[in-house]
Design an enzyme around this catalytic site. Structure first.
Site, short mmCIF file in Angstrom:
data_model
loop_
_atom_site.label_atom_id
_atom_site.label_comp_id
_atom_site.label_asym_id
_atom_site.label_seq_id
_atom_site.Cartn_x
_atom_site.Cartn_y
_atom_site.Cartn_z
N CYS A 86 1.34 -1.44 0.03
CA CYS A 86 0.34 -0.26 0.23
C CYS A 86 1.24 1.03 -0.05
CB CYS A 86 -1.19 0.00 0.94
SG CYS A 86 -2.17 0.93 1.15
N HIS A 195 -3.35 -5.95 1.25
CA HIS A 195 -2.78 -6.12 2.31
C HIS A 195 -2.34 -7.51 2.40
CE1 HIS A 195 -2.61 -2.01 4.03
NE2 HIS A 195 -2.97 -1.42 3.22
N GLU A 197 -0.45 -8.82 5.28
CA GLU A 197 -0.55 -9.16 6.39
C GLU A 197 -1.80 -8.78 7.09
OE1 GLU A 197 -0.56 -4.48 6.03
OE2 GLU A 197 -0.09 -6.15 4.69
#
EC number: 6.3.5.3
Length: 230
Positions: A86, A195, A197
């Site tokens: 991002c 994302h 994660e």
């Protein structure tokens, strides 16, 4: 293997990245601040999402000049594994480590939801645990995530197999050719707007992002002659 998670003023996904490393591969991980001038101890560098320097000027434009970015450049040239997520992707493009630019979503609205991604290149340091063509679910959260390159750069990306992820179905931001993530030519530097994660356990809505972290551990182990995990 040792991971660095960079922290800029305004980073807000650094903790998510740190926890994702702990939860997926259990390797050593440190927060490393933007003022750092030595990354030689690290094998992989994660550049997290957020709003570095408040996104003043444009996303990533100020962060590219932080002292640590000279070390990220050096690490990239040495073949170390670097992932920008991002705002981290935006920083890597501003720093010239990845081609292209990220501009405002075509809707002019912040988009925050799950998206389907197609794995277009399963040979990078961060995607070797996937198969080409896999469709995975990863969340997005951005207002300036529309990836742009000119026609000649797009042709080069295709020729060099640098398109790592594409949006499947709905393109949430108007990115050229539905691109959600790209790599450098060597494949050790990857940037993406979604994302991973935030998608390492089913309780989060998807565990499809976990393989990005096991992938880089595989790549590091194979480079160092150790057994990989799948």
């Amino acid at each position: 293997m040792k991971f660095a998670v960079l922290v800029f003023p305004g980073s807000n996904c650094d903790i998510d990245c740190y926890k994702a490393v702990e939860d997926t591969v259990g390797e050593a991980v440190d927060y490393v601040f933007h003022t750092a001038t030595d990354l030689s101890a690290y094998d992989a560098i994660l550049v997290p999402g957020g709003f570095s320097y408040g996104d003043y000027l444009r996303c990533g434009a100020i962060a590219q000049f932080a002292p640590v970015m000279a070390e990220v450049q050096k690490a990239a040239e040495q073949g170390k594994f670097i992932l920008g997520i991002c705002n981290g992707f935006q920083i890597l493009t501003e720093a010239g480590l990845l081609p292209g630019a990220l501009i405002r979503n075509n809707s002019l609205k912040f988009r925050c939801h799950q998206v389907d991604l197609v794995v277009e290149n399963a040979a990078t340091g961060f995607t070797n645990a996937y198969k080409q063509g896999d469709v995975i679910q990863i969340p997005i959260a951005h207002g300036e995530g529309s990836y742009y390159v000119d026609d000649s750069t797009l042709a080069s990306l295709k020729a060099n197999n640098q398109i790592v992820f594409r949006y499947a179905g709905d393109n949430p931001n108007g990115s050229v050719d539905n691109i959600a993530g790209v790599s450098n030519e060597a494949g050790n530097v990857v940037g993406m707007m979604p994302h991973p994660e935030r998608a390492v356990k089913e309780i989060l809505g998807s565990a499809d992002g976990a393989k990005m972290f096991t992938s880089v551990l595989n790549a590091w182990r194979e480079r160092n002659g150790a057994a990989s995990i799948r």
